[in-house]
Design a protein around this motif. Structure first.
Motif, PDB file in Angstrom:
ATOM      1  N   VAL A 214      18.941 -27.340   4.432  1.00  0.00           N
ATOM      2  CA  VAL A 214      19.252 -28.575   5.161  1.00  0.00           C
ATOM      3  C   VAL A 214      18.694 -29.804   4.440  1.00  0.00           C
ATOM      4  CG1 VAL A 214      18.808 -29.836   7.317  1.00  0.00           C
ATOM      5  CG2 VAL A 214      19.454 -27.443   7.404  1.00  0.00           C
ATOM      6  N   THR A 215      17.495 -29.666   3.856  1.00  0.00           N
ATOM      7  CA  THR A 215      16.852 -30.839   3.244  1.00  0.00           C
ATOM      8  C   THR A 215      17.214 -31.010   1.773  1.00  0.00           C
ATOM      9  OG1 THR A 215      14.876 -29.617   2.539  1.00  0.00           O
ATOM     10  CG2 THR A 215      14.839 -30.560   4.768  1.00  0.00           C
ATOM     11  N   GLY A 216      17.742 -29.944   1.152  1.00  0.00           N
ATOM     12  CA  GLY A 216      18.040 -30.017  -0.282  1.00  0.00           C
ATOM     13  C   GLY A 216      16.766 -29.962  -1.121  1.00  0.00           C
ATOM     14  N   ARG A 217      15.635 -29.607  -0.517  1.00  0.00           N
ATOM     15  CA  ARG A 217      14.378 -29.461  -1.262  1.00  0.00           C
ATOM     16  C   ARG A 217      14.020 -27.985  -1.334  1.00  0.00           C
ATOM     17  NH1 ARG A 217      10.686 -34.214   0.932  1.00  0.00           N
ATOM     18  NH2 ARG A 217      12.281 -35.543   1.783  1.00  0.00           N
ATOM     19  N   SER A 218      13.094 -27.658  -2.203  1.00  0.00           N
ATOM     20  CA  SER A 218      12.623 -26.294  -2.229  1.00  0.00           C
ATOM     21  C   SER A 218      11.460 -26.164  -1.245  1.00  0.00           C
ATOM     22  CB  SER A 218      12.182 -25.967  -3.661  1.00  0.00           C
ATOM     23  OG  SER A 218      11.461 -24.786  -3.652  1.00  0.00           O
ATOM     24  N   VAL A 219      11.671 -25.378  -0.195  1.00  0.00           N
ATOM     25  CA  VAL A 219      10.628 -25.204   0.825  1.00  0.00           C
ATOM     26  C   VAL A 219      10.154 -23.755   0.780  1.00  0.00           C
ATOM     27  CG1 VAL A 219      10.044 -25.382   3.276  1.00  0.00           C
ATOM     28  CG2 VAL A 219      11.766 -26.922   2.294  1.00  0.00           C
ATOM     29  N   GLU A 220       8.866 -23.591   0.556  1.00  0.00           N
ATOM     30  CA  GLU A 220       8.301 -22.261   0.381  1.00  0.00           C
ATOM     31  C   GLU A 220       7.554 -21.839   1.650  1.00  0.00           C
ATOM     32  OE1 GLU A 220       4.895 -20.292  -2.505  1.00  0.00           O
ATOM     33  OE2 GLU A 220       5.349 -22.427  -2.637  1.00  0.00           O
ATOM     34  N   TYR A 221       7.764 -20.604   2.093  1.00  0.00           N
ATOM     35  CA  TYR A 221       6.937 -20.089   3.196  1.00  0.00           C
ATOM     36  C   TYR A 221       5.620 -19.590   2.625  1.00  0.00           C
ATOM     37  CZ  TYR A 221       5.173 -16.997   6.887  1.00  0.00           C
ATOM     38  OH  TYR A 221       4.375 -16.371   7.824  1.00  0.00           O
ATOM     39  N   ARG A 222       4.522 -20.127   3.141  1.00  0.00           N
ATOM     40  CA  ARG A 222       3.197 -19.693   2.684  1.00  0.00           C
ATOM     41  C   ARG A 222       2.461 -19.023   3.835  1.00  0.00           C
ATOM     42  NH1 ARG A 222       1.002 -24.637  -1.113  1.00  0.00           N
ATOM     43  NH2 ARG A 222       2.951 -24.911  -2.268  1.00  0.00           N
ATOM     44  N   PRO A 223       2.605 -17.695   3.947  1.00  0.00           N
ATOM     45  CA  PRO A 223       1.923 -17.008   5.046  1.00  0.00           C
ATOM     46  C   PRO A 223       0.415 -17.018   4.844  1.00  0.00           C
ATOM     47  CG  PRO A 223       3.000 -15.431   3.580  1.00  0.00           C
ATOM     48  CD  PRO A 223       3.342 -16.788   3.065  1.00  0.00           C
ATOM     49  N   ARG A 224      -0.314 -17.241   5.920  1.00  0.00           N
ATOM     50  CA  ARG A 224      -1.782 -17.126   5.897  1.00  0.00           C
ATOM     51  C   ARG A 224      -2.142 -15.991   6.843  1.00  0.00           C
ATOM     52  NH1 ARG A 224      -1.353 -20.561   2.329  1.00  0.00           N
ATOM     53  NH2 ARG A 224      -1.855 -22.775   2.491  1.00  0.00           N
ATOM     54  N   PRO A 225      -3.193 -15.244   6.571  1.00  0.00           N
ATOM     55  CA  PRO A 225      -3.546 -14.156   7.489  1.00  0.00           C
ATOM     56  C   PRO A 225      -3.944 -14.679   8.861  1.00  0.00           C
ATOM     57  CG  PRO A 225      -5.216 -14.429   5.762  1.00  0.00           C
ATOM     58  CD  PRO A 225      -4.094 -15.364   5.423  1.00  0.00           C
ATOM     59  N   ALA A 226      -3.548 -13.976   9.890  1.00  0.00           N
ATOM     60  CA  ALA A 226      -3.913 -14.390  11.254  1.00  0.00           C
ATOM     61  C   ALA A 226      -5.429 -14.478  11.397  1.00  0.00           C
ATOM     62  CB  ALA A 226      -3.330 -13.397  12.266  1.00  0.00           C
ATOM     63  N   SER A 227      -6.145 -13.674  10.616  1.00  0.00           N
ATOM     64  CA  SER A 227      -7.620 -13.684  10.698  1.00  0.00           C
ATOM     65  C   SER A 227      -8.202 -15.031  10.257  1.00  0.00           C
ATOM     66  CB  SER A 227      -8.212 -12.557   9.848  1.00  0.00           C
ATOM     67  OG  SER A 227      -7.748 -12.693   8.516  1.00  0.00           O
ATOM     68  N   SER A 228      -7.403 -15.882   9.574  1.00  0.00           N
ATOM     69  CA  SER A 228      -7.925 -17.188   9.138  1.00  0.00           C
ATOM     70  C   SER A 228      -7.590 -18.308  10.132  1.00  0.00           C
ATOM     71  CB  SER A 228      -7.365 -17.542   7.751  1.00  0.00           C
ATOM     72  OG  SER A 228      -5.972 -17.775   7.847  1.00  0.00           O
ATOM     73  N   LEU A 229      -6.826 -17.975  11.174  1.00  0.00           N
ATOM     74  CA  LEU A 229      -6.360 -19.043  12.084  1.00  0.00           C
ATOM     75  C   LEU A 229      -7.508 -19.693  12.869  1.00  0.00           C
ATOM     76  CD1 LEU A 229      -4.106 -20.722  13.341  1.00  0.00           C
ATOM     77  CD2 LEU A 229      -3.679 -18.859  14.947  1.00  0.00           C
ATOM     78  N   PHE A 230      -8.447 -18.870  13.318  1.00  0.00           N
ATOM     79  CA  PHE A 230      -9.565 -19.420  14.104  1.00  0.00           C
ATOM     80  C   PHE A 230     -10.303 -20.489  13.295  1.00  0.00           C
ATOM     81  CE2 PHE A 230     -14.077 -19.495  15.225  1.00  0.00           C
ATOM     82  CZ  PHE A 230     -13.998 -19.810  16.570  1.00  0.00           C
ATOM     83  N   GLU A 231     -10.615 -20.146  12.075  1.00  0.00           N
ATOM     84  CA  GLU A 231     -11.363 -21.076  11.210  1.00  0.00           C
ATOM     85  C   GLU A 231     -10.530 -22.337  10.938  1.00  0.00           C
ATOM     86  OE1 GLU A 231     -11.245 -21.731   7.596  1.00  0.00           O
ATOM     87  OE2 GLU A 231     -13.024 -22.997   7.872  1.00  0.00           O
ATOM     88  N   THR A 232      -9.235 -22.144  10.672  1.00  0.00           N
ATOM     89  CA  THR A 232      -8.348 -23.287  10.412  1.00  0.00           C
ATOM     90  C   THR A 232      -8.301 -24.210  11.627  1.00  0.00           C
ATOM     91  OG1 THR A 232      -6.988 -21.930   8.969  1.00  0.00           O
ATOM     92  CG2 THR A 232      -5.971 -23.945   9.784  1.00  0.00           C
ATOM     93  N   MET A 233      -8.128 -23.607  12.798  1.00  0.00           N
ATOM     94  CA  MET A 233      -7.998 -24.430  14.014  1.00  0.00           C
ATOM     95  C   MET A 233      -9.295 -25.176  14.336  1.00  0.00           C
ATOM     96  SD  MET A 233      -5.684 -22.312  16.722  1.00  0.00           S
ATOM     97  CE  MET A 233      -5.739 -23.624  17.928  1.00  0.00           C
ATOM     98  N   THR A 234     -10.418 -24.487  14.224  1.00  0.00           N
ATOM     99  CA  THR A 234     -11.681 -25.147  14.591  1.00  0.00           C
ATOM    100  C   THR A 234     -12.009 -26.240  13.567  1.00  0.00           C
ATOM    101  OG1 THR A 234     -12.838 -23.273  13.610  1.00  0.00           O
ATOM    102  CG2 THR A 234     -12.729 -23.325  15.996  1.00  0.00           C
ATOM    103  N   ARG A 235     -11.664 -25.987  12.287  1.00  0.00           N
ATOM    104  CA  ARG A 235     -11.871 -27.026  11.260  1.00  0.00           C
ATOM    105  C   ARG A 235     -11.056 -28.275  11.621  1.00  0.00           C
ATOM    106  NH1 ARG A 235      -8.960 -26.562   6.782  1.00  0.00           N
ATOM    107  NH2 ARG A 235      -9.011 -24.320   6.882  1.00  0.00           N
TER     108      ARG A 235
END
Ligand SMILES: NC(=O)c1ccc[n+]([C@@H]2O[C@H](COP(=O)([O-])OP(=O)(O)OC[C@H]3O[C@@H](n4cnc5c(N)ncnc54)[C@H](OP(=O)(O)O)[C@@H]3O)[C@@H](O)[C@H]2O)c1
Length: 295
Positions: A214-235
């Motif tokens: 849709v955007t004509g750009r290269s969009v990459e999916y970058r999966p992160r482990p669910a185990s890192s979500l807590f730290e990401t959210m609290t940060r």
């Protein structure tokens, strides 16, 4: 007398969408529609948009009853906080005292016997609404397209998520708002109903592919482990208890242990009479929100 409807969370994503969907009924005199705001700034924004603001803060219980006076139906939307529990209780107590008849609640999609905290909290609010004797309509959306798009808009070369290669199902705020508006304007048709809301399911790699097309750009999916979500959210400033509740549910999806994580439903169409919005249509309608490709 026209029925009075109060939309809480009116300055936010889903409450705002519901308010926009109710505008026709308000302008046509079918309903009196009030948008709740806890700040002067929010109230001014609502007023600029042609809506009638009412001051209401879940954390100022003494302000709740005046905001609910004469109201027939409430859209109960709480934010991303464990305080959703006590805030919902306060709102419901005040609504009962003021004679409100019907509550439309924005919850989250999960099986009724879910052991995961974030979903469980929403279901406890649902059970409270029922036990208090209100007429009720429960909305149970899965992943919000708008939350995902918001992250992508800021970094439009990537899509980051925490459910690995699993599929999730998605719904837009406009569709949730339309279903909420239908329930708020016609409680007799929608009372006693639970509406799971998820229009389309796919893994995030496929969402990224649609964004690329849709955007004509290269969009990459970058999966992160669910185990890192807590730290990401609290940060990023989330409350630890709330972050833990979400991270636990996302880990269950990553692990393939959350029933309904990729379920889809025709509820948007059956309630509103028009098809729900899929990712392609959603992204196409928001291309102008992206920064220029070479910016
Ligand atoms: N994102 C997802 O994928 C997803 C999926 C399923 C369910 N959900 C549920 O969706 C809900 C959040 O909806 P949303 O994205 O529309 O939220 P949002 O955009 O963050 O908006 C939250 C609204 O609540 C208002 N609010 C916050 N604290 C308040 C207080 N103390 N008193 C009165 N109003 C207050 C905010 O007002 P201000 O403008 O003043 O801050 C804002 O209008 C949560 O219950 C979440 O569990 C989300």
């Amino acid at each position: 007398m026209t029925r009075r409807v109060l939309v809480t969370g009116a300055t936010g994503t889903v409450g705002g969408a519901a308010l926009r969907q109710l505008k026709g009924d308000a302008d046509g005199g079918k309903l009196t529609v009030l948008g709740a705001s806890r700040s002067e700034k929010g109230a001014a924004k609502l007023q600029d948009g042609g809506f009638e603001p009412v001051h209401m803060d879940f954390d100022k219980p003494e302000r709740l009853r005046p905001a609910l006076r004469g109201v027939d139906s409430v859209f109960l939307v709480t934010g991303y906080t464990v305080d959703m529990l006590v805030q919902s209780k306060r709102l419901l107590d005040a609504a009962k005292a003021e004679g409100v008849k019907h509550i439309v609640h924005l919850g989250a999609l999960a099986a009724d016997d879910t052991p995961h905290a974030h979903f469980a909290w929403h279901q406890m609010v649902e059970r409270t609404i029922e036990a208090m004797g209100f007429d009720w309509t429960h909305l149970r959306p899965n992943f919000f397209m708008d939350t995902i798009w918001e992250g992508f808009r800021r970094r439009p070369d990537r899509l980051v998520h925490f459910i690995g290669d699993r599929a999730g199902s998605f719904v837009s705020a406009d569709d949730m708002g339309a279903v909420a508006a239908a329930a708020l304007s016609d409680p007799d048709t929608h009372k006693g109903k639970t509406y799971p809301l998820a229009v389309e399911a796919m893994p995030f790699a496929e969402v990224a592919k649609i964004f690329s097309e849709v955007t004509g750009r290269s969009v990459e999916y970058r999966p992160r482990p669910a185990s890192s979500l807590f730290e990401t959210m609290t940060r990023q400033g989330a409350e630890p208890v709330y972050a833990k509740s979400l991270a636990e549910g996302i880990a269950a999806i990553e692990d393939g242990q959350l029933p309904l994580a990729d379920a889809v439903y025709d509820t948007v169409e059956t309630v509103t009479g028009r098809k729900g919005i899929g990712w392609k249509e959603y992204a196409e309608a928001r291309l102008d929100q992206l920064p220029a490709a070479n910016a």
